[in-house]
Design a protein around this motif. Structure first.
Motif, PDB file in Angstrom:
ATOM      1  N   GLU A 116       0.823  -1.210   0.000  1.00  0.00           N
ATOM      2  CA  GLU A 116       0.000   0.000   0.000  1.00  0.00           C
ATOM      3  C   GLU A 116       0.853   1.255   0.000  1.00  0.00           C
ATOM      4  OE1 GLU A 116      -2.869   0.020   3.102  1.00  0.00           O
ATOM      5  OE2 GLU A 116      -3.996  -1.643   2.242  1.00  0.00           O
ATOM      6  N   ASP A 117       1.986   1.167   0.680  1.00  0.00           N
ATOM      7  CA  ASP A 117       2.833   2.342   0.792  1.00  0.00           C
ATOM      8  C   ASP A 117       3.367   2.777  -0.579  1.00  0.00           C
ATOM      9  OD1 ASP A 117       3.648   4.112   2.855  1.00  0.00           O
ATOM     10  OD2 ASP A 117       5.706   3.574   2.343  1.00  0.00           O
ATOM     11  N   THR A 118       3.573   1.807  -1.465  1.00  0.00           N
ATOM     12  CA  THR A 118       4.061   2.132  -2.805  1.00  0.00           C
ATOM     13  C   THR A 118       2.993   2.893  -3.583  1.00  0.00           C
ATOM     14  OG1 THR A 118       5.314   0.087  -2.731  1.00  0.00           O
ATOM     15  CG2 THR A 118       5.126   1.146  -4.878  1.00  0.00           C
ATOM     16  N   ILE A 119       1.709   2.502  -3.418  1.00  0.00           N
ATOM     17  CA  ILE A 119       0.627   3.234  -4.077  1.00  0.00           C
ATOM     18  C   ILE A 119       0.659   4.688  -3.616  1.00  0.00           C
ATOM     19  CG2 ILE A 119      -1.870   3.425  -4.440  1.00  0.00           C
ATOM     20  CD1 ILE A 119      -2.143   0.489  -3.756  1.00  0.00           C
ATOM     21  N   PHE A 120       0.724   4.844  -2.304  1.00  0.00           N
ATOM     22  CA  PHE A 120       0.718   6.181  -1.726  1.00  0.00           C
ATOM     23  C   PHE A 120       1.913   7.004  -2.217  1.00  0.00           C
ATOM     24  CE2 PHE A 120       2.213   8.873   1.836  1.00  0.00           C
ATOM     25  CZ  PHE A 120       1.201   9.827   1.783  1.00  0.00           C
TER      26      PHE A 120
ATOM     27  N   LEU B 273       3.881   6.546  -4.945  1.00  0.00           N
ATOM     28  CA  LEU B 273       4.029   6.776  -6.385  1.00  0.00           C
ATOM     29  C   LEU B 273       2.834   7.476  -7.013  1.00  0.00           C
ATOM     30  CD1 LEU B 273       5.677   3.507  -7.767  1.00  0.00           C
ATOM     31  CD2 LEU B 273       6.775   5.668  -7.194  1.00  0.00           C
TER      32      LEU B 273
END
Lengths: 280, 280
Positions: B202-206, B208
């Motif tokens: 989820e952190d990558t979605i946030f 990028l």
């Protein structure tokens, strides 16, 4: 620092404006096959001087390649052939292709593979804005393949753009951007084509279009010159996520067909989770 | 004029704010099963007084129903039972269902079926804004079934909202909104579910997420309480356009799988036409 920007469009132009504002750049050479764009960039004070590739590179500390990813991959080896100890960076939305294209180039370490996670559906120097990149992610790929001083120079540029730095392997980058950026464009293109196919009265689209529709279909205005090469270079990852997307849409179709409104609610409630992730 | 608003959420609240600003409303009764929303609407000066259904209606010239379309269809006959010569309007995103529900009601002519083409992914009185509807379409359906004075009153309300008026048959309305509004929501929900399925970090979605992704996925934050009933009431039209959308996505899939980049460019160039239609 003196900078050459190859491609003075939306991204190249926006970088130029911001780096001048921050006084990171004190002179910018514009290099572009599109002479109309070049003249416009000069008139708009985006660049200080028009230049050919050789002259620009010889007089610059940094060369920024800001053209579509297929052209960028083609021109990068030429640019590396021309430099002595300058730094070269790109801004492309796919990274594996360009990194592989110069893997064995003797000047590989002067190149820093970069991707700013910002763009709009517009193009050309007229669309360039200085306050574009602020707060967005700036991704540097395969940093171990770049020389320390080149990396440091690009990191300073990214900070001048007010972006937050992320480091990533080029292959991972291409997977994540397929998920988070490339599929959004396909969704939006396909939605536009759907509406254009179903709604034969263009005036009705114009009349009824709400802010919700405009927002979802906004990316469908993006030009094929930029996006066909991206989809081409990231084909496998884009196909993978596109298949998932079609199967997600089929779940909505099936819920509706079977009057399974509990399942429909479940699908929507799951999608709502994106709020918690995006609005951290 | 005194107005009762049944449902003081995003839409009801925004209408209240605008009509007060324009002095079209000098007193607003708020009616809502959700007492928290009602208290909040009072604190925010969206309504002047909380009321029960009977009291609100008896003291008002106009009753605005601004609750999800399934509840609206249910409550409208009750409201018409309670009025003498007041005017009643709704704001729902589907129109055939509600119009059919009161087809033979003796007070049918006091009702004006209305749909403002505006909304956001947010909900509740806190999200209400006065400048919401300006420049968007306000659709009145089956106007021939409403009394002239009721129609005129609602037309004036729509003008006070700074919307441009469109008249449409309820069945046509439901077809056009399936094309232009409802499918955008399914696209956006399915895109969110796709990304949540593929991108486990989820952190990558946030990290990028670009403005493009945020814009395409924005509607996926919209609540099921509002949207399940819309899809339910407009099932056939939504399924029709959803099938078309899946087949449009399959064209992108096929172009990529077959390395047919000319066809891909053709699909994108066609989608680009939406620019000319939306940016008239």
């Amino acid at each position: 620092m003196k900078i050459s920007i190859i491609g003075v469009g939306l991204i190249g132009g926006s970088i130029a404006l911001k780096l001048k504002q921050k006084k990171t750049a004190d002179f910018i050479y514009g290099i572009d096959n599109n002479t109309e764009n070049l003249d416009e960039a000069l008139t708009l004070n985006i660049i200080n001087e028009k230049a050919d590739l050789r002259t620009g590179i010889q007089n610059s500390d940094l060369v920024i390649i800001a053209i579509p990813v297929d052209s960028a991959r083609k021109i990068l080896p030429e640019v590396l052939d021309l430099i002595s100890d300058q730094t070269v960076m790109d801004v492309g939305s796919t990274k594996s292709g360009i990194v592989n294209a110069v893997k064995n180039h003797p000047k590989r370490s002067r190149f820093v593979a970069f991707h700013p996670m910002w763009g709009t559906e517009n193009h050309g120097p007229k669309s360039a804005v200085a306050e574009s990149f602020s707060g967005k992610a700036g991704v540097i790929c395969n940093r171990e393949e770049s020389a320390n001083d080149a990396l440091e120079l690009v990191e300073n540029v990214v900070k001048s753009l007010d972006m937050h730095l992320i480091y990533m392997n080029a292959d991972d980058h291409d997977i994540h951007t397929a998920y988070i950026s490339h599929i959004s464009h396909i969704t939006s293109y396909a939605l536009a084509n759907t509406v254009l196919e179903k709604e034969k009265e263009e005036d009705t689209i114009f009349q009824l279009a709400s802010s919700g529709f405009s927002s979802t279909v906004r990316l469908a205005k993006s030009h094929p010159e930029m996006w066909v090469p991206i989809f081409k270079q990231n084909k496998e990852n884009v196909l993978d996520v596109l298949n998932e997307h079609i199967s997600q849409l089929r779940k909505f179709k099936s819920a509706l067909e079977k009057d399974n409104f509990e399942y429909l609610e479940e699908l929507i409630t799951n999608a709502n989770k994106i709020r918690g992730i995006l609005d951290k």
